[in-house]
Design a protein around this motif. Structure first.
Motif, PDB file in Angstrom:
ATOM      1  N   GLN A   1       6.377 -17.317  34.991  1.00  0.00           N
ATOM      2  CA  GLN A   1       5.951 -16.891  33.660  1.00  0.00           C
ATOM      3  C   GLN A   1       5.985 -15.368  33.527  1.00  0.00           C
ATOM      4  O   GLN A   1       6.361 -14.838  32.488  1.00  0.00           O
ATOM      5  CB  GLN A   1       4.555 -17.428  33.342  1.00  0.00           C
ATOM      6  N   GLN A   2       5.609 -14.654  34.570  1.00  0.00           N
ATOM      7  CA  GLN A   2       5.664 -13.196  34.535  1.00  0.00           C
ATOM      8  C   GLN A   2       7.105 -12.707  34.422  1.00  0.00           C
ATOM      9  O   GLN A   2       7.386 -11.776  33.664  1.00  0.00           O
ATOM     10  CB  GLN A   2       4.986 -12.606  35.766  1.00  0.00           C
ATOM     11  N   GLN A   3       8.024 -13.339  35.155  1.00  0.00           N
ATOM     12  CA  GLN A   3       9.442 -12.965  35.063  1.00  0.00           C
ATOM     13  C   GLN A   3       9.998 -13.222  33.670  1.00  0.00           C
ATOM     14  O   GLN A   3      10.850 -12.474  33.189  1.00  0.00           O
ATOM     15  CB  GLN A   3      10.264 -13.731  36.095  1.00  0.00           C
TER      16      GLN A   3
ATOM     17  N   ASP B   1      -5.110 -12.249  37.853  1.00  0.00           N
ATOM     18  CA  ASP B   1      -4.397 -12.034  36.591  1.00  0.00           C
ATOM     19  C   ASP B   1      -4.024 -13.359  35.953  1.00  0.00           C
ATOM     20  O   ASP B   1      -2.893 -13.564  35.530  1.00  0.00           O
ATOM     21  CB  ASP B   1      -3.134 -11.199  36.828  1.00  0.00           C
TER      22      ASP B   1
ATOM     23  N   GLU C   1       8.241 -13.072  30.986  1.00  0.00           N
ATOM     24  CA  GLU C   1       7.374 -12.334  30.054  1.00  0.00           C
ATOM     25  C   GLU C   1       6.680 -13.291  29.086  1.00  0.00           C
ATOM     26  O   GLU C   1       6.626 -13.071  27.876  1.00  0.00           O
ATOM     27  CB  GLU C   1       8.157 -11.258  29.319  1.00  0.00           C
TER      28      GLU C   1
ATOM     29  N   GLN D   1       3.137 -16.213  28.903  1.00  0.00           N
ATOM     30  CA  GLN D   1       1.786 -16.423  29.410  1.00  0.00           C
ATOM     31  C   GLN D   1       1.620 -17.761  30.117  1.00  0.00           C
ATOM     32  O   GLN D   1       2.241 -18.752  29.748  1.00  0.00           O
ATOM     33  CB  GLN D   1       0.772 -16.369  28.268  1.00  0.00           C
TER      34      GLN D   1
ATOM     35  N   LEU E   1       3.000 -18.912  38.013  1.00  0.00           N
ATOM     36  CA  LEU E   1       2.577 -17.580  37.576  1.00  0.00           C
ATOM     37  C   LEU E   1       3.733 -16.588  37.710  1.00  0.00           C
ATOM     38  O   LEU E   1       4.008 -15.825  36.774  1.00  0.00           O
ATOM     39  CB  LEU E   1       1.369 -17.133  38.390  1.00  0.00           C
ATOM     40  N   ASN E   2       4.422 -16.612  38.834  1.00  0.00           N
ATOM     41  CA  ASN E   2       5.574 -15.716  39.031  1.00  0.00           C
ATOM     42  C   ASN E   2       6.666 -15.986  37.998  1.00  0.00           C
ATOM     43  O   ASN E   2       7.235 -15.045  37.426  1.00  0.00           O
ATOM     44  CB  ASN E   2       6.153 -15.879  40.439  1.00  0.00           C
TER      45      ASN E   2
END
Length: 105
Positions: free
Chosen positions: A58-60, A80, A62, A64, A55-56
């Motif tokens: 994928q967020q970095q 989230d 940008e 999903q 998750l981290n």
């Protein structure tokens, strides 16, 4: 099994006990940023701690992270994390996200 879908997203079906997830993640991190679909329908549900590195990442990037899990087992609704019941719906969700990125939303 890792598969690249038509929309460029990576689809990965998790095996029981999430044994292969750390090795998959190491390989996945070396690729260009892409959306990720994790199919948990045959493995049981992961914990948030198990998913947090992905998750981290994928967020970095940008991008999903979408989980395919049965509706009745969705315990991530307050997190989230996007969850859907089928691979098709996961791919459709990614398609929509790609369109939004292309339109700068």
């Amino acid at each position: 099994m890792m598969e690249t879908l038509d929309n460029g997203a990576v689809y990965y079906e998790i095996t029981s006990n999430f044994e292969g997830l750390p090795l998959f993640f190491e390989e996945f991190k070396t690729q260009a940023p892409t959306d990720l679909i994790l199919d948990c329908t045959s493995s049981g549900l992961p914990t948030l701690a198990t998913l947090q590195p992905l998750l981290n990442h994928q967020q970095q990037q940008e991008r999903q992270l979408v989980l395919v899990i049965p509706v009745e087992q969705d315990h991530f609704s307050d997190q989230d994390i996007v969850t859907v019941p089928t691979k098709t719906e996961a791919s459709d969700f990614i398609d929509f996200e790609i369109m939004q990125r292309d339109l700068d939303f």
